[in-house]
Scaffold this motif. Structure first.
Motif, mmCIF file in Angstrom:
data_model
loop_
_atom_site.group_PDB
_atom_site.id
_atom_site.type_symbol
_atom_site.label_atom_id
_atom_site.label_comp_id
_atom_site.label_asym_id
_atom_site.label_seq_id
_atom_site.Cartn_x
_atom_site.Cartn_y
_atom_site.Cartn_z
ATOM 1 N N ALA A 15 0.829 -1.210 0.000
ATOM 2 C CA ALA A 15 0.000 0.000 0.000
ATOM 3 C C ALA A 15 0.863 1.259 0.000
ATOM 4 O O ALA A 15 0.512 2.270 -0.620
ATOM 5 C CB ALA A 15 -0.933 -0.013 1.198
ATOM 6 N N ASP A 16 2.006 1.200 0.691
ATOM 7 C CA ASP A 16 2.835 2.397 0.800
ATOM 8 C C ASP A 16 3.730 2.596 -0.414
ATOM 9 O O ASP A 16 4.309 3.675 -0.581
ATOM 10 C CB ASP A 16 3.704 2.302 2.051
ATOM 11 N N ALA A 17 3.868 1.571 -1.249
ATOM 12 C CA ALA A 17 4.760 1.702 -2.402
ATOM 13 C C ALA A 17 4.037 2.157 -3.653
ATOM 14 O O ALA A 17 4.678 2.574 -4.609
ATOM 15 C CB ALA A 17 5.450 0.364 -2.688
ATOM 16 N N VAL A 31 1.549 3.020 -10.503
ATOM 17 C CA VAL A 31 2.772 3.812 -10.389
ATOM 18 C C VAL A 31 3.435 3.445 -9.071
ATOM 19 O O VAL A 31 2.815 3.539 -8.009
ATOM 20 C CB VAL A 31 2.459 5.321 -10.445
ATOM 21 N N VAL A 32 4.684 2.992 -9.162
ATOM 22 C CA VAL A 32 5.400 2.455 -8.005
ATOM 23 C C VAL A 32 6.560 3.375 -7.668
ATOM 24 O O VAL A 32 7.214 3.918 -8.564
ATOM 25 C CB VAL A 32 5.902 1.021 -8.306
ATOM 26 N N ARG A 33 6.791 3.554 -6.346
ATOM 27 C CA ARG A 33 7.945 4.352 -5.928
ATOM 28 C C ARG A 33 9.238 3.635 -6.332
ATOM 29 O O ARG A 33 9.351 2.426 -6.151
ATOM 30 C CB ARG A 33 7.937 4.515 -4.407
ATOM 31 N N PRO A 34 10.227 4.385 -6.833
ATOM 32 C CA PRO A 34 11.443 3.707 -7.308
ATOM 33 C C PRO A 34 12.174 2.949 -6.212
ATOM 34 O O PRO A 34 12.759 1.900 -6.489
ATOM 35 C CB PRO A 34 12.282 4.854 -7.887
ATOM 36 N N GLU A 35 12.150 3.441 -4.957
ATOM 37 C CA GLU A 35 12.921 2.747 -3.932
ATOM 38 C C GLU A 35 12.294 1.415 -3.521
ATOM 39 O O GLU A 35 12.967 0.563 -2.968
ATOM 40 C CB GLU A 35 13.111 3.651 -2.698
ATOM 41 N N ARG A 36 11.011 1.227 -3.835
ATOM 42 C CA ARG A 36 10.365 -0.055 -3.511
ATOM 43 C C ARG A 36 10.192 -0.946 -4.731
ATOM 44 O O ARG A 36 9.582 -2.007 -4.636
ATOM 45 C CB ARG A 36 8.980 0.213 -2.905
ATOM 46 N N TRP A 37 10.704 -0.518 -5.873
ATOM 47 C CA TRP A 37 10.365 -1.194 -7.132
ATOM 48 C C TRP A 37 10.880 -2.627 -7.184
ATOM 49 O O TRP A 37 10.217 -3.521 -7.659
ATOM 50 C CB TRP A 37 10.878 -0.348 -8.298
ATOM 51 N N ARG A 38 12.056 -2.897 -6.623
ATOM 52 C CA ARG A 38 12.585 -4.266 -6.697
ATOM 53 C C ARG A 38 11.733 -5.234 -5.884
ATOM 54 O O ARG A 38 11.464 -6.357 -6.325
ATOM 55 C CB ARG A 38 14.036 -4.300 -6.202
ATOM 56 N N GLU A 39 11.291 -4.797 -4.715
ATOM 57 C CA GLU A 39 10.413 -5.668 -3.916
ATOM 58 C C GLU A 39 9.145 -5.993 -4.683
ATOM 59 O O GLU A 39 8.699 -7.146 -4.740
ATOM 60 C CB GLU A 39 10.012 -4.958 -2.627
#
Lengths: 178, 169
Positions: A15-17, A31-39
């Motif tokens: 939810a937070d990403a 749309v995904v935050r870049p810092e969470r994209w790998r997860e």
């Protein structure tokens, strides 16, 4: 799975990403935050309900009005159908957009998650200058190695000459008109 | 033939020798196998039996520049490719001729304004003898270009030309 089901499945887990989603449009995406994209990428590939095992396309977009560069990952699942034939006909597709600022465009690489991403990320780096952190071999793939600039950026200035070959003709320098 | 060129005045022997040499050159123009883009499809059609480049003695496409007389630049030349084009041209033995085939090599073509990567005419890289416009040119146009090149070759001379005599080369 329908796009709504895919988006709700990743939405309840991350939810937070997730910055925004669009399930109804012609190109359903999150749309995904870049810092969470790998997860998120590993979850999309390995979750037993989603199984997005095929990165079909990686597109780079220059959103110069917003001051952003966007990487669009088009994912397809070949394992979501109940029968082998349905794997290719059942619509199980989603797009993920990762948006980063133009002055510091850094996105974690997913070349080890989907091997197809390796050359696609090199292309996005070559033409738009998106830097993919953790990429095994981030070199230019289309332009010459000593090319300057990233040609598909909307504020790109055409070269005046390249290795002694003039790019200026008697009709003036050729320029894109955006 | 550079050792014999520009040494003699025009005369019966020289013009007869010119005729023989030019007949030989114009009748066996061996092109370089050099298809870069879509124009190469038309060049292949020209070489095949329906249009038959070999009627003009130009059907022997050589896979090495060292055996070729004519470079048909058939397709879009990017800056990345232009250096290779120049190198291949430099490796061809004299006398050598270049034919710019198609809009891209004539002047950048559809990539003139928006193509950051396309050379705006191959004559910025190598000297061009014949321009064949078209996108791509039909095989008839390429054959016409070859015949005009043959005309050009038939007008060559070994004799000391007035321009060179004035420059005292």
């Amino acid at each position: 799975m329908s796009p709504e089901a895919v988006l709700s499945r990743i939405g309840e887990r991350f939810a937070d990403a997730i910055v925004a989603t669009d399930a109804a449009g012609p190109h359903p995406h999150a749309v995904v935050r870049p810092e969470r994209w790998r997860e998120v990428a590993l979850f999309l590939r390995d979750d037993e309900l989603l199984r997005f095992d095929w990165l079909r396309c990686l597109t780079g977009v220059d959103d110069i009005e917003d001051g952003l560069l966007t990487a669009v990952y088009d994912l397809h699942s070949t394992q979501s159908g109940r029968t082998p034939e349905a794997n290719w006909t059942a619509r199980s597709e989603i797009a993920i957009k990762v948006r980063v600022p133009r002055d510091n465009p850094r996105i974690p690489s997913v070349a080890d998650v989907w091997p197809a991403a390796e050359w696609h990320e090199r292309e996005a780096y070559d033409l738009l200058g998106i830097v993919f952190d953790g990429h095994p071999d981030l070199r230019r793939i289309l332009c010459c190695e000593d090319w300057s600039g990233h040609p598909l950026r909307k504020d790109y200035e055409f070269p005046l000459e390249y290795h002694g070959i003039p790019a200026v003709t008697e009709f003036g320098q050729t320029r894109p008109q955006h | 033939m550079s050792w014999v060129e520009n040494r003699f005045e025009d005369g019966l022997i020289i013009t007869s020798l010119d005729w023989a040499l030019n007949w030989a050159r114009a009748s066996s123009i061996w092109p370089l196998t050099f298809g870069i883009a879509c124009c190469a499809i038309e060049m292949m059609a020209t070489g095949a039996s329906r249009f038959d480049f070999d009627r003009f003695g130009a059907g022997a496409f050589r896979a090495t520049p060292r055996q070729a007389d004519l470079m048909i630049v058939a397709g879009t030349v990017t800056y990345k490719m232009a250096e290779r084009v120049r190198r291949l041209y430099n490796q061809m033995p004299e006398p050598k001729y270049v034919m710019a085939m198609g809009a891209c090599t004539v002047g950048g073509g559809p990539y003139f304004k928006h193509g950051y990567h396309v050379v705006k005419g191959i004559d910025l890289v190598v000297p061009v003898d014949i321009y064949v416009p078209g996108c791509p040119p039909r095989p008839e146009a390429l054959l016409e270009g070859l015949m005009r090149l043959q005309d050009k070759i038939r007008n060559q001379t070994l004799a000391r030309t007035p321009e060179l005599a004035a420059a005292d080369v």
